[in-house]
Design an enzyme around this catalytic site. Structure first.
Site, PDB file in Angstrom:
ATOM      1  N   SER A  72     -13.803  34.522   9.037  1.00  0.00           N
ATOM      2  CA  SER A  72     -12.472  35.323   8.894  1.00  0.00           C
ATOM      3  C   SER A  72     -12.532  36.458   9.733  1.00  0.00           C
ATOM      4  O   SER A  72     -13.596  36.904  10.439  1.00  0.00           O
ATOM      5  CB  SER A  72     -12.705  35.790   7.340  1.00  0.00           C
ATOM      6  OG  SER A  72     -13.531  36.739   7.008  1.00  0.00           O
ATOM      7  N   HIS A  73     -11.258  36.989   9.778  1.00  0.00           N
ATOM      8  CA  HIS A  73     -11.131  37.975  10.794  1.00  0.00           C
ATOM      9  C   HIS A  73     -11.780  39.245  10.413  1.00  0.00           C
ATOM     10  O   HIS A  73     -12.670  39.629  11.335  1.00  0.00           O
ATOM     11  CB  HIS A  73      -9.422  38.656  10.623  1.00  0.00           C
ATOM     12  CG  HIS A  73      -9.106  39.744  11.568  1.00  0.00           C
ATOM     13  ND1 HIS A  73      -9.207  40.932  11.194  1.00  0.00           N
ATOM     14  CD2 HIS A  73      -8.588  39.824  12.923  1.00  0.00           C
ATOM     15  CE1 HIS A  73      -9.123  41.703  11.971  1.00  0.00           C
ATOM     16  NE2 HIS A  73      -8.606  40.951  13.343  1.00  0.00           N
ATOM     17  N   PRO A  74     -12.127  39.659   9.085  1.00  0.00           N
ATOM     18  CA  PRO A  74     -12.908  40.775   8.941  1.00  0.00           C
ATOM     19  C   PRO A  74     -14.460  40.782   9.477  1.00  0.00           C
ATOM     20  O   PRO A  74     -15.223  41.397  10.040  1.00  0.00           O
ATOM     21  CB  PRO A  74     -12.868  41.362   7.655  1.00  0.00           C
ATOM     22  CG  PRO A  74     -12.342  40.002   6.817  1.00  0.00           C
ATOM     23  CD  PRO A  74     -11.587  39.181   8.081  1.00  0.00           C
TER      24      PRO A  74
END
Length: 115
Positions: A72-74
């Site tokens: 995921s992005h984070p």
């Protein structure tokens, strides 16, 4: 799955950023308009991040999210910045409050609430 051991609460998720442990103060952020409340060296708690959130990452000591996985992005951005991240906790934004002190275990994916 919150476990209470004495006065220590834990929140479990997926260790997805830099594999290290950090202690810090929580700031819960709902959207990019709240970035100004995050101080250098704090741990941000949010639902998820997107590219619009990149500007807050240089301030962070760590990040905890409700959503997301290892890709995921984070997770990706945390690795790029060398900070630990715990993603996919499901309820971190409701369990954690501004000003709480935590130990973020970015190796095992556990947040220890201190005090």
């Amino acid at each position: 799955e919150e476990a209470i051991k004495g006065n220590v609460k834990t929140i479990k998720g997926i260790a997805a950023g830099a594999p290290k442990k950090v202690e810090g103060i929580i700031k819960v952020v709902e959207n990019p308009t709240q970035f100004s409340k995050v101080n250098n060296g704090e741990i941000m708690v949010c639902d998820i991040t997107t590219p619009a959130w990149i500007s807050v990452f240089p301030k962070l000591k760590g990040i905890i999210t409700n959503s997301g996985g290892i890709t995921s992005h984070p997770a990706i951005v945390s690795r790029e910045f060398g900070i630990p991240a715990i993603v996919g906790t499901r309820y971190a934004t409701t369990a954690l409050k501004d000003g709480m002190k935590v130990l973020l275990d970015g190796i095992n994916g556990i947040v220890y609430i201190e005090g």
